[in-house]
Design an enzyme around this catalytic site. Structure first.
Site, PDB file in Angstrom:
ATOM      1  CE  LYS A 180      -3.794  24.707 -36.297  1.00 54.08           C
ATOM      2  NZ  LYS A 180      -2.360  25.013 -36.242  1.00 54.08           N
ATOM      3  CG  HIS A 213      -4.908  20.771 -27.120  1.00 57.00           C
ATOM      4  ND1 HIS A 213      -4.501  19.503 -27.467  1.00 57.00           N
ATOM      5  CD2 HIS A 213      -4.376  20.996 -25.894  1.00 57.00           C
ATOM      6  CE1 HIS A 213      -3.733  19.007 -26.505  1.00 57.00           C
ATOM      7  NE2 HIS A 213      -3.654  19.892 -25.539  1.00 57.00           N
ATOM      8  N   GLY A 262     -11.103  19.598 -14.995  1.00 56.32           N
ATOM      9  CA  GLY A 262     -12.406  20.193 -14.772  1.00 56.32           C
ATOM     10  C   GLY A 262     -12.426  21.695 -14.929  1.00 56.32           C
ATOM     11  CG  PHE A 304      -8.311  21.550  -9.849  1.00 56.76           C
ATOM     12  CD1 PHE A 304      -8.855  20.285  -9.990  1.00 56.76           C
ATOM     13  CD2 PHE A 304      -7.537  22.048 -10.901  1.00 56.76           C
ATOM     14  CE1 PHE A 304      -8.639  19.526 -11.131  1.00 56.76           C
ATOM     15  CE2 PHE A 304      -7.314  21.303 -12.057  1.00 56.76           C
ATOM     16  CZ  PHE A 304      -7.865  20.046 -12.176  1.00 56.76           C
ATOM     17  CD  GLN A 330      -0.474  26.648 -15.625  1.00 57.62           C
ATOM     18  OE1 GLN A 330      -1.446  26.186 -16.214  1.00 57.62           O
ATOM     19  NE2 GLN A 330      -0.583  27.351 -14.518  1.00 57.62           N
ATOM     20  CG  HIS A 365       0.116  20.312 -15.641  1.00 56.12           C
ATOM     21  ND1 HIS A 365       0.333  19.225 -14.833  1.00 56.12           N
ATOM     22  CD2 HIS A 365      -1.214  20.587 -15.545  1.00 56.12           C
ATOM     23  CE1 HIS A 365      -0.817  18.855 -14.281  1.00 56.12           C
ATOM     24  NE2 HIS A 365      -1.774  19.667 -14.701  1.00 56.12           N
ATOM     25  CG  LEU A 398      -2.708  17.040 -18.416  1.00 58.78           C
ATOM     26  CD1 LEU A 398      -1.843  17.933 -17.555  1.00 58.78           C
ATOM     27  CD2 LEU A 398      -3.910  17.819 -18.944  1.00 58.78           C
ATOM     28  CD  GLU A 409      -3.818  21.599 -10.404  1.00 61.72           C
ATOM     29  OE1 GLU A 409      -2.951  21.940 -11.240  1.00 61.72           O
ATOM     30  OE2 GLU A 409      -4.552  22.401  -9.835  1.00 61.72           O
ATOM     31  NE  ARG A 412      -2.417  23.197 -13.332  1.00 60.44           N
ATOM     32  CZ  ARG A 412      -3.318  23.105 -14.292  1.00 60.44           C
ATOM     33  NH1 ARG A 412      -3.224  23.863 -15.372  1.00 60.44           N
ATOM     34  NH2 ARG A 412      -4.315  22.255 -14.197  1.00 60.44           N
ATOM     35  CG  HIS A 435      -0.784  22.549 -19.158  1.00 63.14           C
ATOM     36  ND1 HIS A 435      -1.273  21.503 -19.906  1.00 63.14           N
ATOM     37  CD2 HIS A 435      -1.813  22.943 -18.360  1.00 63.14           C
ATOM     38  CE1 HIS A 435      -2.542  21.275 -19.574  1.00 63.14           C
ATOM     39  NE2 HIS A 435      -2.898  22.139 -18.656  1.00 63.14           N
ATOM     40  CE1 TYR A 436      -4.871  28.273 -21.025  1.00 67.70           C
ATOM     41  CE2 TYR A 436      -3.662  29.980 -19.865  1.00 67.70           C
ATOM     42  CZ  TYR A 436      -4.796  29.557 -20.527  1.00 67.70           C
ATOM     43  OH  TYR A 436      -5.845  30.417 -20.703  1.00 67.70           O
ATOM     44  NE  ARG A 453      -4.699  27.821 -17.428  1.00 64.19           N
ATOM     45  CZ  ARG A 453      -5.054  26.562 -17.153  1.00 64.19           C
ATOM     46  NH1 ARG A 453      -6.069  26.305 -16.351  1.00 64.19           N
ATOM     47  NH2 ARG A 453      -4.396  25.548 -17.686  1.00 64.19           N
ATOM     48  CG  LEU A 454      -5.341  29.517  -9.276  1.00 59.99           C
ATOM     49  CD1 LEU A 454      -6.352  29.675  -8.146  1.00 59.99           C
ATOM     50  CD2 LEU A 454      -4.027  28.968  -8.726  1.00 59.99           C
ATOM     51  CG  ASN A 478      -9.665  29.889 -12.547  1.00 56.41           C
ATOM     52  OD1 ASN A 478     -10.740  29.463 -12.113  1.00 56.41           O
ATOM     53  ND2 ASN A 478      -8.929  30.753 -11.872  1.00 56.41           N
TER      54      ASN A 478
END
Lengths: 583, 249
Positions: free
Chosen positions: A38, A45, A52, A117, A231, A233, A243, A246, A286, A354-355, A389-390, A393
Site C-alpha cells: 500500500k 515501517h 539493531g 541490548f 509490547q 517500549h 521511539l 534501546e 521491555r 511498539h510491537y 519480544r527482546l 530480535n
C-alpha cells in the site's frame, strides 16, 4: 475486473516482504513474483527501527545464550524449535545483508560491531548507528531491484484473500492511483503486512500499521495467535510517541524518576552498579521496564510534564562524541520534537505501544493452516517472541522468516494444483462488492475519526500495561459495539483517484477486527505472563496457560478462542531472572 | 499548552472533478509543538476528509511527506509551526512532479531513475557467505556513509533547477545513491554504473546550483556526490583514452 496472473504474491514490501521476494527470486528465478504494497517499499515501517538486529557473531557469545535469553525473555511462551532455527540462521542472514551492502557500524579492525541490548546476556546486536531498520530496509529494497522476476505493485491496497478449493489462490487489491480493483491470481500468497500499533492512541508505529494483513488472514479463517501480547517500549517521546532506541541504554544511558533515582533497582533489576551491565537495570527486558514505569506513576514518583507523566532518560555522561557517533538520530529527534539536547539535558520519556508479539498463526516454515498462505514479520506469530519480544530480535526475525516464507511459498507454487479460475473470480467479485457496498452506503450517522478515537481509548484502558477483568470486559464489549457502528460509516469522499477517506475507513475496519482478537485473547488468559499483566491474576499459571491463544473470526460475533501447546524442546519453564542474580 | 490559530492554504486537485488545481483555506487551532503534518492531519480528521496526502512515520525517516511549504520543498513532519512566519501557510505538492491528486505526486519517474543507476552491490568476485563478513574500516565506511542516508523523499528533485528544465536528468538522489555504491570499498560496479551516471543525462546535466543539498532534510549533500562523480568520470575518460582502463577494478 482485471486479473493479474502470477506465481507468488507478497502483500507488504517492508523488511519481511522484500526478503521473501528476494528468496523467491533466488530459489526459483523462473517464478513470477507480485510484490504488492500500500506504500512504496522504502516507506514501510521497518524503516523506523533504530537499535539493531541480534545474531551471535562474537567470541564469547554462544547460540545457546541467544536461545536462552530469547526463551526466558518471552516468559517461556516461545516455540523452542522456532527459536532454535532462528538463532542459528540469524548470523547467516545478517552476514548476507552485509554482503548486500548494509552499512553496519564497524570496529577499528573492520569487523562488524555489536552493542548490548535489553535482556541479552552478551553483546550481539548488529547496528548501523541508530538507523539500523532504515539501512536494512533500503539495502533490501535496493537489492531487490536486481531481480527481473520481482514485479512491484506500489500503492495497491490489498483487501481480501481469495480462497478456492480450500487453498489460498489470490488476493484482491485496489490500485490507489485509479481506484480500480485488481485481482491477483496466484499459487502462493505471503502476508508481510506489518503490525497494528494504530489500534492504540500512543504508539511508535507509523500511520500505515493498521492490522490489514492480520485482518485479511483472520477473515479467511486463519487464527490470530497470542494477540493479547502487546509490547510497550519503555522509552518513547511524550506527545508524539516517537521511539528512542534501546540502544540509548545499550550505550550506557540510565532512567531516573523525579528524584533523580534509578528506580529500576526497586523492581528486581538492581543493583544499579556496576553499570553498564547486561541483563540488569536499564538493560532489563521491555515488559519489566514498562511495568516499572506504571508502578512509579502509581507511587507519584514520575515527572509531571506538559505532555503528561514521564521519567527521564539521562545520556549526558556518554558525552557529545559518543552520542553523535552512536545515537545521532536520537539526538536529532529529542532536539526537534521535545526541544531537549541529550548531550546537555535529561530527555523526557514514557512507555509507548511498539510491537505486536501476536499475529497470524504460522508454523516453523512460515506456513499458515490455510494451504498456499504464508506469513512473516510482525504480522505473523511463529512464535519466537512468546509473551515478550527482546529488542533487536524482530529485525532478524523478518530476515530469517521472510526468507523462509519465500522459499516455502516458491516450493508450494511449483507443486500447487491448477488454479480454480471461476471460483477465484467469484471470490474476487465478493471482495469487490465489499468495497462497492462501502461506496454506496448512505449516511448512517457514524464518523470514522470518532470510531478510531474510541477504539484507541478503549484499547489503552483494556489492553494496556496492566489489565483487569472489568477493564478487559468493557473493552471487549466496546469493540463489539464499535464493529456494529462501523457498519454505518459512510464515505464522504466517493472519488476514485487516491481516495484516502476510503483507505482510512478500510484500515479502521481491519483494526477493529484485530482489536477484537486482542481484547478477547486478553480476557481469556487468566494469568500474568510477559507483557500480559493482570491485576486479578498476578502469577504465571503454567498448568493452564503454557499455551498459545488462537482467536478465530466469527463474523460480527465474538471470536472463538482455542489453545495450542507451546513447543518445549530443552528449556523447561523457570523464573525470569534479571539484575544481580542474572546468569 | 498554548494554541495558535493558523490558516493553511492547501492546493487541491481532484482529477475527476477539477479542471485545474486550486487553493482551499482551512483554519486550524495548532498546538505550540505541532509540525505542519499535525495541522494537515487535523484538517483530514475534523474539517475535510477528502484531502489526500502521503504520510506515515512522523519522524522524518520514511520519506513520504515531502511537500512544498511556503514555496520550499520540505518534510511536513519535520517542519514546525513555530518556525513559520505568521500569515497563511501555503502548502502544495512537490514541484517538478505531475500531481496525482491534492498533495500526492506521481513518483514513477523518480522510482525509475533510482533503479536505473543499479543501486546494489556489484562484485566481479563473489564471496561465499560461509567466509563471513567483508572487512571495512570505520574510515572506509565514513567515505560513503553520508550518501546512504537518503530517505527518497524527492525534495531535491523539487528544488533542482536542471530537473525542472530537463526531465531526463537522472537527478540528485539517484546520482548520490550511485555514488554511495561507487564509494563503498566492497563494491566493484562503478564502470557499469558510469554507463548511466556519466551519460548526458547523468552528472553532466548538473549545473551545480546546490539547491538539492540546501533542501535535503537528511544532509546527504547530493551536490557533493555529483561533483565527485564528475571528477571520477573525467579521470576515467582520460585513463581510457590512454589505454589504461577506467572505472574501479
Amino acid at each position: 475486473m482485471e486479473i493479474i496472473k502470477t506465481d507468488v504474491a507478497i502483500i507488504g514490501a517492508g523488511g519481511a516482504g522484500l526478503r521473501a521476494a528476494i528468496a523467491v527470486a533466488e530459489s526459483a528465478p523462473d517464478l513470477n513474483i507480485a510484490l504488492i504494497s500500500k506504500v512504496y517499499p522504502m516507506r514501510s515501517h521497518t524503516v523506523a527501527a533504530e537499535g539493531g538486529a541480534a545474531g551471535v557473531i562474537k567470541q564469547g557469545d554462544t547460540l545457546e545464550d541467544h536461545f536462552n535469553d530469547t526463551v526466558a525473555g518471552g516468559d517461556w511462551l516461545c516455540d523452542q524449535d522456532a527459536v532454535d532455527l532462528f538463532i542459528r540462521q540469524a548470523p547467516v542472514e545478517l552476514t548476507q545483508l552485509e554482503h548486500w551492502g548494509c552499512p553496519w557500524s564497524r570496529e577499528k579492525s573492520g569487523h562488524v560491531a555489536v552493542r548490548p541490548f535489553g535482556g541479552m546476556k552478551n553483546e550481539r546486536t548488529w547496528f548501523a548507528a541508530d538507523k539500523s531498520g532504515f539501512h536494512i530496509l533500503h539495502t533490501l529494497f535496493q537489492t531487490s531491484l536486481k531481480y527481473p522476476s520481482i514485479k512491484r505493485y506500489d500503492e495497491f491496497y490489498c483487501t481480501d484473500l481469495m480462497v478456492a478449493d480450500g487453498r489460498c489462490q489470490g488476493v484482491s487489491a485496489i490500485e490507489m492511483r485509479t481506484g480500480l480493483m485488481q485481482l491477483f491470481q496466484t499459487r502462493s500468497v505471503i502476508i508481510a503486512a506489518g503490525g497494528a500499533g494504530w489500534m492504540f492512541p500512543f504508539t511508535t508505529n507509523g500511520a500505515i500499521k493498521t492490522a490489514d494483513g492480520m485482518a485479511m488472514a483472520y477473515r479467511a479463517g486463519v487464527p490470530l495467535k497470542d494477540m493479547e501480547f502487546v509490547q510497550y517500549h519503555p522509552t518513547g517521546l511524550p506527545g508524539t510517541g516517537i521511539l528512542l532506541t534501546e540502544g540509548c541504554r545499550g550505550e550506557g544511558g540510565i532512567l531516573v524518576n523525579k528524584d533523580g533515582y534509578r528506580y529500576l533497582q526497586d523492581y528486581d533489576l538492581g543493583p544499579p552498579d556496576p553499570w553498564p551491565r547486561n541483563k540488569a537495570m536499564e538493560l532489563g527486558p521491555r515488559d519489566r521496564l514498562s511495568q516499572a514505569f506504571w508502578h512509579e506513576q502509581k507511587k507519584g514518583r514520575t515527572v509531571a510534564s506538559r505532555w503528561g507523566d514521564v521519567v527521564h532518560l539521562d545520556l549526558r555522561h556518554l558525552g557529545e562524541k559518543k552520542i553523535n557517533e552512536k545515537l545521532p538520530l536520537v539526538r536529532d529527534l529529542a532536539a526537534s520534537y521535545v526541544g531537549t539536547d541529550p548531550v546537555h539535558e535529561l530527555v523526557p520519556v514514557r512507555p509507548v505501544v511498539h510491537y505486536m508479539m501476536g499475529g497470524i498463526h504460522t508454523d516453523i516454515d512460515a506456513a499458515t493452516p490455510l494451504p498456499g498462505l504464508y506469513a512473516a514479520g510482525e504480522c505473523a506469530c511463529v512464535s519466537i517472541n512468546g509473551a515478550n519480544r527482546l529488542g533487536s530480535n524482530s529485525l532478524t526475525e523478518l530476515l530469517v522468516f521472510g526468507k523462509r516464507a519465500g522459499e516455502h511459498a516458491a516450493e508450494h507454487a511449483r507443486s500447487a494444483a491448477q488454479p480454480a479460475e471461476s471460483e477465484i473470480r467469484r471470490e474476487g467479485e465478493a471482495a469487490r462488492k465489499r468495497v462497492t457496498d462501502l461506496f454506496l452506503r448512505e449516511e448512517g450517522g457514524e464518523n470514522i475519526t470518532t470510531l478510531r478515537k474510541e477504539m484507541n481509548e478503549t484499547m489503552e484502558s483494556g489492553a494496556g500495561i496492566y489489565r483487569s477483568e472489568d477493564s478487559m470486559r468493557e473493552t471487549c464489549d466496546k469493540i463489539t459495539e464499535l464493529r456494529e457502528r462501523y457498519s454505518r460509516v459512510h464515505l464522504e469522499d466517493k472519488s476514485n483517484v487516491f481516495n484516502t477517506n476510503m483507505l482510512y475507513t478500510m484500515e479502521v475496519g481491519s483494526m477493529l477486527e484485530a482489536a477484537h482478537a486482542v481484547a478477547f485473547s486478553a480476557l481469556n488468559r487468566k494469568e500474568s505472563r510477559g507483557s500480559h499483566q493482570r491485576l486479578d491474576y498476578t502469577a504465571r499459571d503454567d498448568d493452564k496457560f503454557l499455551k498459545h491463544s488462537l482467536a478465530y473470526f466469527q463474523g460480527e460475533g465474538e471470536p472463538r478462542m482455542d489453545y495450542l501447546d507451546v513447543v518445549i524442546t530443552r528449556s523447561q519453564p523457570g523464573q525470569r531472572v534479571y539484575g544481580g542474580k542474572a546468569k | 499548552m498554548t494554541q495558535r490559530a493558523m490558516e493553511l492554504s492547501i492546493l487541491r486537485y481532484r482529477p475527476e472533478e477539477d479542471d485545474k488545481p486550486w487553493f482551499q483555506n482551512y483554519q486550524v487551532p495548532c498546538e505550540e509543538d505541532w509540525v505542519v503534518l499535525d495541522a494537515i492531519n487535523y484538517v483530514k480528521d475534523h474539517l475535510d476528509s477528502s484531502l489526500s496526502y502521503r504520510w506515515s512515520c512522523h519522524m522524518a525517516v520514511c520519506g513520504s511527506c515531502g511537500m512544498m511549504i511556503n514555496g520550499d520543498p520540505a518534510l511536513s513532519c519535520k517542519t514546525f509551526i513555530r518556525d513559520l512566519r505568521s500569515g497563511p501557510v501555503r502548502i502544495e505538492p512537490l514541484a517538478n512532479f505531475p500531481i496525482e491528486r491534492d498533495l500526492v505526486v506521481v513518483m514513477d519517474d523518480f522510482m525509475e531513475k533510482l533503479q536505473r543507476v543499479k543501486p546494489y552491490m556489484i562484485r566481479k568476485t563473489g564471496k561465499p557467505l560461509e567466509e563471513g563478513e567483508h572487512l571495512q574500516s570505520p574510515a572506509q565506511l565514513k567515505k560513503f556513509k553520508q550518501y546512504t542516508l537518503c530517505i527518497n523523499c524527492a525534495c531535491c528533485y523539487s528544488a533542482c533547477p536542471q530537473y525542472a528544465l530537463i526531465p531526463e536528468f537522472i537527478g540528485p538522489a539517484a546520482l548520490a545513491l550511485a555514488h554511495r555504491y561507487n564509494q563503498d570499498s566492497r563494491d566493484q560496479g562503478r564502470d557499469e554504473r558510469e554507463d548511466v551516471t556519466a551519460s548526458n543525462e547523468g552528472v553532466w546535466d548538473c549545473s551545480f546550483a546546490g539547491a538539492c543539498s540546501d533542501v535535503c532534510p537528511k544532509h546527504v549533500d547530493p551536490a557533493s556526490a555529483v561533483q565527485q562523480m564528475k571528477i571520477a568520470s573525467t579521470v576515467d575518460w582520460f585513463m581510457r583514452r590512454l589505454g589504461l582502463g577506467g572505472g574501479k577494478s
